[in-house]
Design a protein around this motif. Structure first.
Motif, PDB file in Angstrom:
ATOM      1  N   LEU A   1      75.697 -63.136 100.815  1.00  0.00           N
ATOM      2  CA  LEU A   1      75.114 -64.074  99.869  1.00  0.00           C
ATOM      3  C   LEU A   1      75.279 -65.497 100.384  1.00  0.00           C
ATOM      4  O   LEU A   1      76.359 -65.899 100.808  1.00  0.00           O
ATOM      5  CB  LEU A   1      75.803 -63.935  98.513  1.00  0.00           C
ATOM      6  CG  LEU A   1      75.316 -64.867  97.427  1.00  0.00           C
ATOM      7  CD1 LEU A   1      73.883 -64.507  97.036  1.00  0.00           C
ATOM      8  CD2 LEU A   1      76.228 -64.801  96.210  1.00  0.00           C
TER       9      LEU A   1
ATOM     10  N   TYR B   1      70.006 -64.601 100.558  1.00  0.00           N
ATOM     11  CA  TYR B   1      70.938 -63.894 101.414  1.00  0.00           C
ATOM     12  C   TYR B   1      70.631 -64.245 102.867  1.00  0.00           C
ATOM     13  O   TYR B   1      69.479 -64.494 103.233  1.00  0.00           O
ATOM     14  CB  TYR B   1      70.810 -62.376 101.231  1.00  0.00           C
ATOM     15  CG  TYR B   1      71.484 -61.861  99.983  1.00  0.00           C
ATOM     16  CD1 TYR B   1      70.841 -61.909  98.755  1.00  0.00           C
ATOM     17  CD2 TYR B   1      72.774 -61.341 100.034  1.00  0.00           C
ATOM     18  CE1 TYR B   1      71.474 -61.439  97.602  1.00  0.00           C
ATOM     19  CE2 TYR B   1      73.408 -60.868  98.893  1.00  0.00           C
ATOM     20  CZ  TYR B   1      72.740 -60.923  97.684  1.00  0.00           C
ATOM     21  OH  TYR B   1      73.364 -60.466  96.559  1.00  0.00           O
TER      22      TYR B   1
ATOM     23  N   PHE C   1      68.442 -65.423  94.321  1.00  0.00           N
ATOM     24  CA  PHE C   1      69.466 -65.514  95.352  1.00  0.00           C
ATOM     25  C   PHE C   1      68.816 -65.758  96.709  1.00  0.00           C
ATOM     26  O   PHE C   1      67.666 -65.383  96.942  1.00  0.00           O
ATOM     27  CB  PHE C   1      70.230 -64.179  95.470  1.00  0.00           C
ATOM     28  CG  PHE C   1      70.832 -63.673  94.198  1.00  0.00           C
ATOM     29  CD1 PHE C   1      70.062 -62.973  93.281  1.00  0.00           C
ATOM     30  CD2 PHE C   1      72.176 -63.872  93.918  1.00  0.00           C
ATOM     31  CE1 PHE C   1      70.617 -62.490  92.102  1.00  0.00           C
ATOM     32  CE2 PHE C   1      72.738 -63.394  92.752  1.00  0.00           C
ATOM     33  CZ  PHE C   1      71.960 -62.700  91.840  1.00  0.00           C
TER      34      PHE C   1
ATOM     35  N   GLN D   1      75.212 -58.811 112.083  1.00  0.00           N
ATOM     36  CA  GLN D   1      76.145 -58.833 110.958  1.00  0.00           C
ATOM     37  C   GLN D   1      75.473 -58.303 109.699  1.00  0.00           C
ATOM     38  O   GLN D   1      74.253 -58.126 109.654  1.00  0.00           O
ATOM     39  CB  GLN D   1      76.661 -60.252 110.717  1.00  0.00           C
ATOM     40  CG  GLN D   1      77.494 -60.801 111.862  1.00  0.00           C
ATOM     41  CD  GLN D   1      78.103 -62.152 111.527  1.00  0.00           C
ATOM     42  OE1 GLN D   1      78.308 -62.480 110.360  1.00  0.00           O
ATOM     43  NE2 GLN D   1      78.405 -62.925 112.558  1.00  0.00           N
ATOM     44  N   ARG D   2      76.263 -58.039 108.709  1.00  0.00           N
ATOM     45  CA  ARG D   2      75.721 -57.561 107.440  1.00  0.00           C
ATOM     46  C   ARG D   2      75.148 -58.719 106.646  1.00  0.00           C
ATOM     47  O   ARG D   2      75.473 -59.875 106.882  1.00  0.00           O
ATOM     48  CB  ARG D   2      76.802 -56.851 106.642  1.00  0.00           C
ATOM     49  CG  ARG D   2      77.946 -57.741 106.163  1.00  0.00           C
ATOM     50  CD  ARG D   2      79.002 -56.928 105.430  1.00  0.00           C
ATOM     51  NE  ARG D   2      79.803 -56.108 106.336  1.00  0.00           N
ATOM     52  CZ  ARG D   2      80.639 -55.159 105.933  1.00  0.00           C
ATOM     53  NH1 ARG D   2      80.755 -54.887 104.656  1.00  0.00           N
ATOM     54  NH2 ARG D   2      81.347 -54.471 106.809  1.00  0.00           N
ATOM     55  N   LEU D   3      74.302 -58.410 105.699  1.00  0.00           N
ATOM     56  CA  LEU D   3      73.774 -59.436 104.809  1.00  0.00           C
ATOM     57  C   LEU D   3      74.905 -59.996 103.964  1.00  0.00           C
ATOM     58  O   LEU D   3      75.799 -59.275 103.511  1.00  0.00           O
ATOM     59  CB  LEU D   3      72.719 -58.861 103.870  1.00  0.00           C
ATOM     60  CG  LEU D   3      71.323 -58.675 104.412  1.00  0.00           C
ATOM     61  CD1 LEU D   3      71.212 -57.345 105.131  1.00  0.00           C
ATOM     62  CD2 LEU D   3      70.309 -58.734 103.278  1.00  0.00           C
TER      63      LEU D   3
ATOM     64  N   PHE E   1      63.751 -57.758  96.998  1.00  0.00           N
ATOM     65  CA  PHE E   1      63.889 -58.644  98.151  1.00  0.00           C
ATOM     66  C   PHE E   1      62.525 -59.009  98.726  1.00  0.00           C
ATOM     67  O   PHE E   1      61.586 -58.199  98.706  1.00  0.00           O
ATOM     68  CB  PHE E   1      64.707 -57.962  99.253  1.00  0.00           C
ATOM     69  CG  PHE E   1      66.187 -57.957  98.986  1.00  0.00           C
ATOM     70  CD1 PHE E   1      66.738 -57.004  98.136  1.00  0.00           C
ATOM     71  CD2 PHE E   1      67.018 -58.890  99.568  1.00  0.00           C
ATOM     72  CE1 PHE E   1      68.096 -56.998  97.870  1.00  0.00           C
ATOM     73  CE2 PHE E   1      68.389 -58.881  99.319  1.00  0.00           C
ATOM     74  CZ  PHE E   1      68.924 -57.942  98.468  1.00  0.00           C
ATOM     75  N   GLY E   2      62.450 -60.209  99.274  1.00  0.00           N
ATOM     76  CA  GLY E   2      61.286 -60.578 100.055  1.00  0.00           C
ATOM     77  C   GLY E   2      61.362 -59.939 101.435  1.00  0.00           C
ATOM     78  O   GLY E   2      62.332 -59.246 101.756  1.00  0.00           O
ATOM     79  N   THR E   3      60.353 -60.172 102.222  1.00  0.00           N
ATOM     80  CA  THR E   3      60.284 -59.553 103.544  1.00  0.00           C
ATOM     81  C   THR E   3      61.098 -60.298 104.591  1.00  0.00           C
ATOM     82  O   THR E   3      61.219 -59.840 105.708  1.00  0.00           O
ATOM     83  CB  THR E   3      58.828 -59.440 104.023  1.00  0.00           C
ATOM     84  OG1 THR E   3      58.204 -60.719 103.895  1.00  0.00           O
ATOM     85  CG2 THR E   3      58.056 -58.421 103.190  1.00  0.00           C
ATOM     86  N   GLY E   4      61.651 -61.442 104.221  1.00  0.00           N
ATOM     87  CA  GLY E   4      62.544 -62.150 105.124  1.00  0.00           C
ATOM     88  C   GLY E   4      61.836 -63.183 105.993  1.00  0.00           C
ATOM     89  O   GLY E   4      60.654 -63.041 106.327  1.00  0.00           O
TER      90      GLY E   4
ATOM     91  N   GLN F   1      71.438 -63.110 107.036  1.00  0.00           N
ATOM     92  CA  GLN F   1      71.928 -62.083 107.958  1.00  0.00           C
ATOM     93  C   GLN F   1      71.958 -62.683 109.352  1.00  0.00           C
ATOM     94  O   GLN F   1      70.920 -62.893 109.979  1.00  0.00           O
ATOM     95  CB  GLN F   1      71.039 -60.849 107.914  1.00  0.00           C
ATOM     96  CG  GLN F   1      71.558 -59.699 108.765  1.00  0.00           C
ATOM     97  CD  GLN F   1      70.641 -58.489 108.720  1.00  0.00           C
ATOM     98  OE1 GLN F   1      69.433 -58.603 108.518  1.00  0.00           O
ATOM     99  NE2 GLN F   1      71.193 -57.311 108.905  1.00  0.00           N
TER     100      GLN F   1
ATOM    101  N   TYR G   1      66.777 -63.899 103.470  1.00  0.00           N
ATOM    102  CA  TYR G   1      66.064 -63.123 102.458  1.00  0.00           C
ATOM    103  C   TYR G   1      66.223 -63.782 101.092  1.00  0.00           C
ATOM    104  O   TYR G   1      67.336 -64.115 100.681  1.00  0.00           O
ATOM    105  CB  TYR G   1      66.629 -61.703 102.356  1.00  0.00           C
ATOM    106  CG  TYR G   1      66.340 -60.826 103.540  1.00  0.00           C
ATOM    107  CD1 TYR G   1      67.281 -60.644 104.541  1.00  0.00           C
ATOM    108  CD2 TYR G   1      65.118 -60.169 103.654  1.00  0.00           C
ATOM    109  CE1 TYR G   1      67.011 -59.833 105.632  1.00  0.00           C
ATOM    110  CE2 TYR G   1      64.848 -59.346 104.738  1.00  0.00           C
ATOM    111  CZ  TYR G   1      65.798 -59.193 105.722  1.00  0.00           C
ATOM    112  OH  TYR G   1      65.537 -58.387 106.801  1.00  0.00           O
TER     113      TYR G   1
END
Lengths: 108, 113
Positions: A46, A36, A34, A42-44, A98-101, A38, A86
């Motif tokens: 998809l 994601y 996936f 705001q919230r994360l 999750f990755g670190t973004g 952000q 992410y």
């Protein structure tokens, strides 16, 4: 062990330029992957899931099992694409990694 | 947005005090998760739940405990808050129509002085 790697913490591109956010993974089974996003304050949410093969907001991502990659691409970046992205992997039992973004900034 | 709320949204507390964060969902999803988000570390899983009273540890569970006594609520407790637990905490749920798609709450910003 499951792992998701996003090598770029920060990425800046000019408006209208192509953008690619890299994601590599390690997983012993058949992963579900996936992206994601952000946006500021705001919230994360998809953005993409690999099994749907959709293009959302102009973004696409192809799962390359040989290279264990799931890079996110967009041919022409827009200012509204500036956000934190992410990459995530789902394993059995609904566990997520999750990755670190990557923080993407699109310069006007 | 999926029906997920978190409370409080912001909290400032002192080192050594217990803190409880609440996640509430109205989606009847089976799985619930607590993450913390820190610069340079991304999202890290603290604990998750796969049903009422069924929980398991995540990557960074030390100093945290959870409880889930009913489907809709998942509580995260910092037993004795430390400054290293200053972070943004996100709750997430999954187990709906797309079984392994996660939906996130708005986050709780916790500052431990």
């Amino acid at each position: 062990a499951q792992r998701v790697t996003q090598p770029e913490k920060l990425l800046s591109v000019f408006k209208g330029a192509p953008v690619e956010l890299k994601c590599n993974y390690s997983y012993s089974g058949s992963p579900e992957l996936f992206w994601y996003v952000q946006y500021s304050r705001q919230r994360l949410q998809l953005l993409l899931r690999h099994i749907s093969r959709e293009s959302i907001k102009g973004f696409t991502a192809d799962l390359n099992k040989g290279e264990t990659s799931f890079h996110l691409k967009k041919p022409f970046a827009q200012e509204e694409d500036s956000a934190m992205y992410y990459c995530a992997l789902s394993s059995t039992g609904n566990q997520f990694y999750f990755g670190t973004g990557t923080s993407l900034t699109v310069i006007p | 947005d999926a029906g997920i709320t978190q409370s409080p949204r912001h909290k400032v507390t002192e080192t050594g005090t217990p803190v409880t964060l609440r996640c509430h969902q109205t989606e009847n999803h089976r799985y619930m998760y607590w993450y913390r988000q820190d610069p340079g570390h991304g999202l890290r899983l603290i604990h998750y739940s796969y049903g009422v009273k069924d929980t398991d540890k995540g990557e960074v569970s030390d100093g945290y405990s959870v409880s889930r006594s009913k489907t809709e609520d998942f509580l995260l407790t910092l037993e004795s808050a430390t400054s290293s637990q200053t972070s943004v905490y996100f709750c997430a749920i999954s187990g709906g129509r797309y079984d392994n798609e996660q939906f996130f709450g708005p986050g709780t910003r916790l500052t431990v002085l």
